[in-house]
Design an enzyme around this catalytic site. Structure first.
Site, PDB file in Angstrom:
ATOM      1  N   ASP A 213      35.451  41.367  50.923  1.00  0.00           N
ATOM      2  CA  ASP A 213      35.623  40.395  49.834  1.00  0.00           C
ATOM      3  C   ASP A 213      34.424  40.296  49.087  1.00  0.00           C
ATOM      4  OD1 ASP A 213      38.232  39.569  48.809  1.00  0.00           O
ATOM      5  OD2 ASP A 213      37.568  37.537  50.069  1.00  0.00           O
ATOM      6  N   GLU A 272      33.796  44.885  46.372  1.00  0.00           N
ATOM      7  CA  GLU A 272      34.757  43.787  45.544  1.00  0.00           C
ATOM      8  C   GLU A 272      33.538  43.306  44.636  1.00  0.00           C
ATOM      9  OE1 GLU A 272      38.208  40.642  44.586  1.00  0.00           O
ATOM     10  OE2 GLU A 272      36.470  40.176  46.106  1.00  0.00           O
TER      11      GLU A 272
END
Ligand code: TEU
Length: 537
Positions: A213, A272
């Site tokens: 993330d 990401e």
């Protein structure tokens, strides 16, 4: 644990893998509380396998106060009772492997929950303590003015006072997202050691990979200097060089790659990395992550020239740094592509075409649950919106997160929950049954059937070595709005992005997102895969 060798142990298997993103709270509800869970996922794993994907990425199900739907983690190595138990997770992992599916989990290393024991310990400790050094605690300019001008991605300033009323403790802590998500201080080596333990915990269990993330955000510019601009809350993370993409972060991924490579088979890292293509590609250098999502098409409308320009830029970035691209048009943060591409009938056709397009490009691809059903963004009533971005910044990501419709009949939230269940955590639009899995399994023209066929054909072309993740691409646009991507020697992708049907270049049609016209033209808002003869010169 034995695994079938569907694509099994092929070296570099991830380079052209297609991974299905499961957002557990909206996939399937096994226990009837209106929230999807591990029992529901276990039950529906055969559905995912039947699509022909290579694996699953599960967004967070670890213990969390759920302020940001699980992206506020209070224990990285356990299962939130909302979703089930560790035994159920082990069952999911085993059943998935038996079906030939890999399992990727989400790791959230930029921030944790303010209820994480280490943050709680930091709050309880004094300023200057080793506990506080795990996070970014700083004195403000004064009681009301934080240490710098950074803005939170979720709206408002990126700092909160730790003890707002205190005369002695004047420190503030940094949170790039909500105040309930304090940022770890990656300049403290203890943080790196802590996360290596988290990686090893899941890898030891047999988890095949991790999605990282906000992977570019871990390190902030040394000294936490002011940014030049504070406008654009969401853009803050991307466009302000002080807030993310520091060179030091690459050392984290080199370390993680060494950890991943110490397992057999190697575990896979996908980042990401929400940066422009050339910066993002640096995260996939040979000793860093295996993949980073190529989100660039997400920011474009239905515009052939823009797609060709971005496609060309991504190809250049890939060549510079080496790793194949990893395509994604949707995820749980993004407005569904049917709606982004204009909604209604045209948006529906374009989203099908867009998905066929990315599945025809070299590299890996991610499909977000419901994308295979071509779901549009749902209109979620104001009172039901649960996204912290909605309350803080007036942006709601809830419309891409509503429960999946499984059955035609509306009972039990279109089959999402068992009989007698509580209301679903987000309301599901009326008539969602006509988009359900059950409906689309019976309709040969459905998007579900198109995706399944595309994945079957794609696998066949890979096995015949007609397609390779390393294929070079060349992008062109015709005056009539036909986008062309030549892939390797024999494969051609064409997308009709103008107003009129388009004549196709030479080649045999392998698969199209809409039937060709009687005159053999590709209708507007459609995509096609073409194969050329081997002997072409
Ligand atoms: O998203 C990172 C991120 O930057 C997004 O918040 C994005 O800017 C936003 O959704 C606007 O589209 C990841 C997760 O995918 C997201 O769900 C989390 O809310 C966020 O991190 C914080 O953990």
């Amino acid at each position: 644990m034995s695994r079938p060798t569907v694509r099994g142990q092929r070296p570099g298997w991830w380079q052209d893998a297609v991974i299905y993103q499961v957002y557990p709270r909206s996939f399937a509800d096994g226990d009837g509380d209106g929230v999807g869970d591990l029992a529901g996922l276990l039950d529906r794993l055969p559905y995912i396998a039947s699509l022909g994907v290579d694996g699953i990425w599960m967004t967070p199900f670890q213990p969390s106060p759920q302020v940001d739907q699980g992206y506020d983690v209070s224990d990285y190595c356990a299962v939130d009772p909302l979703f089930g138990t560790m035994e159920q997770f082990d069952q999911v992992l085993e059943a998935a492997h038996a079906l030939g599916l890999r399992i990727f989990l989400d790791v959230v290393p930029n921030h944790c929950s303010s209820e994480h024991p280490l943050f709680q310990a930091a709050v309880a400790a004094d300023s200057g303590s080793p506990e506080r050094a795990m996070f970014h605690f700083e004195n403000g300019v004064d009681d009301d003015t934080p240490p710098n001008n950074w803005q939170s991605v979720f709206g408002g300033r990126a700092w909160s006072r730790v003890n707002p009323g205190s005369d002695t403790d004047k420190e503030w802590y940094l949170h790039l997202f909500s105040p309930e998500q304090p940022d770890w201080n990656w300049r403290n080596p203890a943080v790196g050691d802590y996360f290596e333990g988290v990686l090893r915990f899941w890898f030891d269990k047999g988890v095949d990979g991790l999605r990282i993330d906000v992977a570019h955000a871990l390190f902030k510019a040394d000294g936490l200097p002011d940014t030049a601009s504070t406008d654009g809350v969401v853009n803050g993370l991307r466009s302000n060089p002080q807030v993310s993409d520091q060179d030091e972060v690459h050392e984290v991924y080199r370390r993680w790659r060494r950890v991943a490579d110490s397992y057999s088979p190697t575990r896979v890292l996908v980042g990401e990395v929400n940066l422009e293509p050339h910066r993002a590609a640096r995260y996939t250098r040979h000793d860093e992550m295996h993949q980073a999502f190529a989100f660039a098409f997400v920011k474009l409308g239905w515009d052939a020239a823009a797609w060709a320009a971005v496609g060309t830029e991504l190809e250049a970035a890939r060549k510079e740094h080496g790793a194949p691209l990893t395509w994604a048009l949707e995820n749980h943060d993004i407005v569904r592509s049917v709606t982004r591409f204009g909604g209604g009938e045209r948006g529906t056709l374009r989203a099908r075409a867009g998905l066929l397009a990315i599945l025809g490009l070299p590299g890996g691809a991610y499909i977000y649950q419901g994308q295979e059903l071509n779901l549009p963004e749902a209109e979620v009533p104001l009172h039901a919106r649960a996204d912290p971005m909605w309350t803080r910044a007036g942006v709601s990501r809830d419309g891409a997160r509503v429960p999946l419709p499984w059955t035609v009949a509306a009972e039990n939230t279109y089959g999402f929950s068992p009989a007698g269940a509580a209301d679903p955590w987000l309301p599901v639009p009326a008539a969602w049954g006509s988009r359900s899995v059950q409906m689309q399994l019976d309709d040969p023209a459905s998007t579900l059937q198109l995706v399944t066929e595309a994945l079957r054909v794609r696998r066949e072309l890979i096995e015949k070595e007609i397609l390779s993740p390393d294929d070079a691409t060349t992008w062109h646009v015709q005056d009539n709005g036909l986008l062309l991507c030549e892939r390797g020697d024999r494969f051609l992708l064409a997308v009709a992005m103008g107003e009129e049907p388009c004549a196709l270049p030479q080649g045999s049609v392998v698969l199209a997102s809409s039937p060709l016209t009687d005159a053999g033209l590709l209708p507007a808002d459609s995509a096609v895969w073409l194969l050329r003869e081997e002997s072409r010169t």
